[in-house]
Enzyme design. Sequence first.
Site, PDB file in Angstrom:
ATOM      1  N   GLU A   1       0.723  -1.103   0.049  1.00 45.70           N
ATOM      2  CA  GLU A   1      -0.095   0.004   0.030  1.00 45.70           C
ATOM      3  C   GLU A   1       0.786   1.215   0.007  1.00 45.70           C
ATOM      4  O   GLU A   1       1.938   1.187   0.608  1.00 45.70           O
ATOM      5  CB  GLU A   1      -0.940   0.155   1.345  1.00 45.70           C
ATOM      6  CG  GLU A   1      -1.831  -1.198   1.235  1.00 45.70           C
ATOM      7  CD  GLU A   1      -2.874  -0.982   2.307  1.00 45.70           C
ATOM      8  OE1 GLU A   1      -4.234  -1.325   2.003  1.00 45.70           O
ATOM      9  OE2 GLU A   1      -2.513  -0.833   3.410  1.00 45.70           O
TER      10      GLU A   1
ATOM     11  N   CYS B   1       3.553   8.532   0.995  1.00 44.41           N
ATOM     12  CA  CYS B   1       3.955   7.581   1.909  1.00 44.41           C
ATOM     13  C   CYS B   1       4.141   6.155   1.434  1.00 44.41           C
ATOM     14  O   CYS B   1       3.199   5.692   0.776  1.00 44.41           O
ATOM     15  CB  CYS B   1       2.923   7.420   3.325  1.00 44.41           C
ATOM     16  SG  CYS B   1       3.658   6.193   4.539  1.00 44.41           S
TER      17      CYS B   1
ATOM     18  N   CYS C   1       6.826  -7.264   7.091  1.00 44.72           N
ATOM     19  CA  CYS C   1       7.830  -6.721   7.790  1.00 44.72           C
ATOM     20  C   CYS C   1       8.339  -7.973   8.539  1.00 44.72           C
ATOM     21  O   CYS C   1       7.577  -8.520   9.241  1.00 44.72           O
ATOM     22  CB  CYS C   1       7.188  -5.313   8.629  1.00 44.72           C
ATOM     23  SG  CYS C   1       8.725  -4.653   9.535  1.00 44.72           S
TER      24      CYS C   1
ATOM     25  N   CYS D   1       6.094  -5.122  15.796  1.00 49.91           N
ATOM     26  CA  CYS D   1       6.105  -3.989  16.966  1.00 49.91           C
ATOM     27  C   CYS D   1       4.513  -4.147  17.114  1.00 49.91           C
ATOM     28  O   CYS D   1       3.724  -4.389  16.211  1.00 49.91           O
ATOM     29  CB  CYS D   1       6.359  -2.585  16.039  1.00 49.91           C
ATOM     30  SG  CYS D   1       7.978  -2.226  15.839  1.00 49.91           S
TER      31      CYS D   1
ATOM     32  N   CYS E   1       1.573  -2.088  15.495  1.00 52.68           N
ATOM     33  CA  CYS E   1       1.522  -1.936  14.366  1.00 52.68           C
ATOM     34  C   CYS E   1       1.016  -3.024  13.404  1.00 52.68           C
ATOM     35  O   CYS E   1       1.424  -4.224  13.593  1.00 52.68           O
ATOM     36  CB  CYS E   1       2.782  -1.791  13.679  1.00 52.68           C
ATOM     37  SG  CYS E   1       3.189  -1.543  11.858  1.00 52.68           S
TER      38      CYS E   1
ATOM     39  N   GLY F   1       6.791  -1.950   6.152  1.00 50.66           N
ATOM     40  CA  GLY F   1       8.146  -2.562   6.054  1.00 50.66           C
ATOM     41  C   GLY F   1       9.217  -1.620   6.594  1.00 50.66           C
ATOM     42  O   GLY F   1       9.055  -0.433   7.084  1.00 50.66           O
ATOM     43  N   GLU F   2      10.196  -2.252   7.008  1.00 49.34           N
ATOM     44  CA  GLU F   2      11.616  -1.389   7.606  1.00 49.34           C
ATOM     45  C   GLU F   2      12.538  -1.059   6.514  1.00 49.34           C
ATOM     46  O   GLU F   2      13.227  -1.765   6.096  1.00 49.34           O
ATOM     47  CB  GLU F   2      12.097  -2.291   8.683  1.00 49.34           C
ATOM     48  CG  GLU F   2      13.408  -1.757   9.178  1.00 49.34           C
ATOM     49  CD  GLU F   2      13.393  -0.601   9.683  1.00 49.34           C
ATOM     50  OE1 GLU F   2      12.694  -0.069  10.746  1.00 49.34           O
ATOM     51  OE2 GLU F   2      14.038   0.541   8.950  1.00 49.34           O
TER      52      GLU F   2
ATOM     53  N   SER G   1      11.739   6.323   7.601  1.00 44.92           N
ATOM     54  CA  SER G   1      11.708   6.243   8.929  1.00 44.92           C
ATOM     55  C   SER G   1      12.210   4.754   9.531  1.00 44.92           C
ATOM     56  O   SER G   1      11.662   4.051   8.335  1.00 44.92           O
ATOM     57  CB  SER G   1       9.994   6.321   9.203  1.00 44.92           C
ATOM     58  OG  SER G   1       9.597   5.746  10.726  1.00 44.92           O
TER      59      SER G   1
ATOM     60  N   SER H   1      11.435   5.757  14.944  1.00 46.44           N
ATOM     61  CA  SER H   1      10.187   5.188  15.747  1.00 46.44           C
ATOM     62  C   SER H   1      10.700   4.836  17.147  1.00 46.44           C
ATOM     63  O   SER H   1      11.104   3.786  17.394  1.00 46.44           O
ATOM     64  CB  SER H   1       9.592   3.918  15.173  1.00 46.44           C
ATOM     65  OG  SER H   1       9.359   4.366  14.011  1.00 46.44           O
ATOM     66  N   LEU H   2      10.726   5.813  18.019  1.00 44.33           N
ATOM     67  CA  LEU H   2      11.155   5.550  19.669  1.00 44.33           C
ATOM     68  C   LEU H   2      10.062   4.744  20.552  1.00 44.33           C
ATOM     69  O   LEU H   2      10.458   3.710  20.832  1.00 44.33           O
ATOM     70  CB  LEU H   2      11.623   6.870  20.141  1.00 44.33           C
ATOM     71  CG  LEU H   2      12.477   6.693  21.340  1.00 44.33           C
ATOM     72  CD1 LEU H   2      13.567   6.085  21.259  1.00 44.33           C
ATOM     73  CD2 LEU H   2      12.825   8.307  21.936  1.00 44.33           C
ATOM     74  N   HIS H   3       8.954   5.672  20.654  1.00 48.87           N
ATOM     75  CA  HIS H   3       7.770   4.997  21.298  1.00 48.87           C
ATOM     76  C   HIS H   3       7.867   4.423  22.537  1.00 48.87           C
ATOM     77  O   HIS H   3       6.793   4.331  23.366  1.00 48.87           O
ATOM     78  CB  HIS H   3       7.310   3.926  20.425  1.00 48.87           C
ATOM     79  CG  HIS H   3       7.034   4.238  18.984  1.00 48.87           C
ATOM     80  ND1 HIS H   3       6.356   5.101  18.558  1.00 48.87           N
ATOM     81  CD2 HIS H   3       7.202   3.270  18.053  1.00 48.87           C
ATOM     82  CE1 HIS H   3       6.224   5.224  17.167  1.00 48.87           C
ATOM     83  NE2 HIS H   3       6.903   4.097  16.929  1.00 48.87           N
TER      84      HIS H   3
ATOM     85  N   ASN I   1      -3.239   4.567  16.175  1.00 46.21           N
ATOM     86  CA  ASN I   1      -4.526   4.426  15.349  1.00 46.21           C
ATOM     87  C   ASN I   1      -4.862   3.030  15.468  1.00 46.21           C
ATOM     88  O   ASN I   1      -3.888   2.058  15.138  1.00 46.21           O
ATOM     89  CB  ASN I   1      -4.007   4.646  13.754  1.00 46.21           C
ATOM     90  CG  ASN I   1      -3.881   6.036  13.640  1.00 46.21           C
ATOM     91  OD1 ASN I   1      -4.602   6.908  13.764  1.00 46.21           O
ATOM     92  ND2 ASN I   1      -2.493   6.325  13.184  1.00 46.21           N
TER      93      ASN I   1
ATOM     94  N   CYS J   1      -0.951   5.786   9.954  1.00 44.68           N
ATOM     95  CA  CYS J   1       0.243   5.387  10.542  1.00 44.68           C
ATOM     96  C   CYS J   1      -0.029   4.204  10.921  1.00 44.68           C
ATOM     97  O   CYS J   1      -0.898   3.931  11.829  1.00 44.68           O
ATOM     98  CB  CYS J   1       0.933   6.214  11.434  1.00 44.68           C
ATOM     99  SG  CYS J   1       1.435   7.953  10.900  1.00 44.68           S
TER     100      CYS J   1
HETATM  101  N1  SAH Z   1       9.105   0.470   9.679  1.00 47.91           N
HETATM  102  C1  SAH Z   1       9.498   1.719  10.067  1.00 47.91           C
HETATM  103  C2  SAH Z   1       8.629   2.761   8.923  1.00 47.91           C
HETATM  104  C3  SAH Z   1       6.935   2.657   9.176  1.00 47.91           C
HETATM  105  S1  SAH Z   1       6.653   4.318   9.478  1.00 47.91           S
HETATM  106  C4  SAH Z   1       9.378   2.208  11.165  1.00 47.91           C
HETATM  107  O1  SAH Z   1       8.815   1.692  12.021  1.00 47.91           O
HETATM  108  O2  SAH Z   1       9.726   3.458  11.574  1.00 47.91           O
HETATM  109  C5  SAH Z   1       5.174   4.088  10.488  1.00 47.91           C
HETATM  110  C6  SAH Z   1       5.116   5.006  11.540  1.00 47.91           C
HETATM  111  O3  SAH Z   1       3.757   4.775  12.286  1.00 47.91           O
HETATM  112  C7  SAH Z   1       6.223   4.349  12.721  1.00 47.91           C
HETATM  113  O4  SAH Z   1       6.595   5.309  13.464  1.00 47.91           O
HETATM  114  C8  SAH Z   1       5.406   3.519  13.308  1.00 47.91           C
HETATM  115  O5  SAH Z   1       6.260   2.928  14.651  1.00 47.91           O
HETATM  116  C9  SAH Z   1       4.186   4.099  13.713  1.00 47.91           C
HETATM  117  N2  SAH Z   1       2.992   3.279  13.911  1.00 47.91           N
HETATM  118  C10 SAH Z   1       2.911   1.678  13.739  1.00 47.91           C
HETATM  119  N3  SAH Z   1       1.684   1.497  14.201  1.00 47.91           N
HETATM  120  C11 SAH Z   1       1.003   2.510  14.596  1.00 47.91           C
HETATM  121  C12 SAH Z   1      -0.401   2.541  14.871  1.00 47.91           C
HETATM  122  N4  SAH Z   1      -1.275   1.927  15.187  1.00 47.91           N
HETATM  123  N5  SAH Z   1      -0.782   3.923  15.250  1.00 47.91           N
HETATM  124  C13 SAH Z   1       0.010   5.047  15.304  1.00 47.91           C
HETATM  125  N6  SAH Z   1       1.138   4.992  14.750  1.00 47.91           N
HETATM  126  C14 SAH Z   1       1.704   3.778  14.444  1.00 47.91           C
HETATM  127 FE1  SF4 Z   2       7.759  -2.979  10.885  1.00 52.71          FE
HETATM  128 FE2  SF4 Z   2       7.732  -0.221  11.422  1.00 52.71          FE
HETATM  129 FE3  SF4 Z   2       5.516  -1.817  11.718  1.00 52.71          FE
HETATM  130 FE4  SF4 Z   2       7.593  -1.955  13.638  1.00 52.71          FE
HETATM  131  S1  SF4 Z   2       6.472  -0.214  13.008  1.00 52.71           S
HETATM  132  S2  SF4 Z   2       6.287  -3.854  12.383  1.00 52.71           S
HETATM  133  S3  SF4 Z   2       9.444  -1.886  12.034  1.00 52.71           S
HETATM  134  S4  SF4 Z   2       6.334  -1.350   9.712  1.00 52.71           S
END
Ligand code: SAH
Ligand code: SF4
Length: 389
Positions: free
Chosen positions: A122, A137, A144, A148, A151, A201-202, A233, A255-257, A332, A375
């Site tokens: 997508e 995007c 992936c 996470c 995600c 994906g990463e 990212s 993506s620190l979180h 989300n 996201c």
């Molecule tokens: N794999 C890479 C690129 C994806 S970017 C990465 O993880 O950085 C997508 C962004 O959305 C990342 O920061 C990811 O952590 C964040 N994300 C993933 N799931 C989400 C969700 N359910 N709600 C909000 N942000 C989310």
């Molecule tokens: Fe993969 Fe990024 Fe989703 Fe983590 S947040 S599962 S690295 S796409």
Amino acid sequence: MTDPLALNEAERARILAKTARFAPPEAVAGDGRRDLVGLSRAELRAVLEAAGEAPFRAKQVWHWIYYQGATDFARMSSIARPTQARLAERFVVGRPDVATVQTSSDETRKWLFRFRDGQEAETVYIPDKYEDRGAVCISSQVGCTLSCRFCNTGTQPLVRNLGAAEIVGQFMAARDAYGEWPSPKGETPRLLSTIVLMGMGEPLYNYENVARAMVIAMDNEGIGLSRRRITLSTSGVVPMMDRCGAELGVNLAVSLHAVRDELRDEIVPLNRKYPIREVIAACRRYPAASNARRITFEYVMLKGINDSEGDAHELIRLIAGIPAKVNLIPFNPWPGSPYETSTPKAIDRFAKIVNDAGFSSPVRAPRGRDILAACGQLRTASRRHPAAA
Ligand code: SAH
Ligand code: SF4
């Protein structure tokens, strides 16, 4: 002086080995014609020369493919008709197929692209609310390898890496949809002017293909995006962050979180390999970071999990001194997701603490949630072919 954390060959080999068996299929159309999209300039020249074309042909073809957005050789009016026909016999200028396209009530648009082997990924276009522009995007992998917890993409096992043509092709197909190529009069596109590698994906686990695609997107005689208009990212693949900074120099989002390893180990499992301390150190040495080009820390707001005042204070301690901004992303939800979104009050409180410490801390308004385009909501039905398992 050698940097102990700089890319070491063994690390790189390990990362590449990890994804090599997911290499994308050859860029050849069903009828055997070679796809010209995704080749570097030098490769394009070599391929055309091998087909008996003069060396200057590559420059012309490049211009038509990447500046004008032509997919049909017959449109390449600076090339003589017999040559156009000769090229069309052997080559195509490909695009991924549009399997579906959806437009959100907020104008965000999501495509499900299908590639030659039938696998799907997508892509989302997010128009800016206030200006006549927006970001595309882009996905770097189908699925992936990382999982996470918050995600949706992470629930889809890695099917394969996308090739350079498929990565830059997503952007090109998005431009097609908006008629956003310069007209022959030379008007410059405005809407689709930014790439964020924030889809499925990463990207740093498919660095080679991502890098090749971005080098194409940055080429001044083609799409011509400046590296300031590209943001990659990552969930924190430390050795590849160094390489990305040294080679591509695009903007970095991390993506620190979570601000404590215990929690980050759980919600961003890659943390067990590259813990917070190492990720932050890699950000500190990221060469493209400056006050003008800050590193973006992404921080998903999960109710009761990572959204306390204490977390906010620890965050500003961790990133002190880094030219950075913090994007707060209200979680989300997706079908079956295990978390809830933080309350607006908790988000505001968190944002204020970060902001008072001198970091801009925008709360990212969810876009395209109604079509699962926000996201972390992207996912496709693609699976690995049994033969590849
Ligand atoms: N794999 C890479 C690129 C994806 S970017 C990465 O993880 O950085 C997508 C962004 O959305 C990342 O920061 C990811 O952590 C964040 N994300 C993933 N799931 C989400 C969700 N359910 N709600 C909000 N942000 C989310
Ligand atoms: Fe993969 Fe990024 Fe989703 Fe983590 S947040 S599962 S690295 S796409």
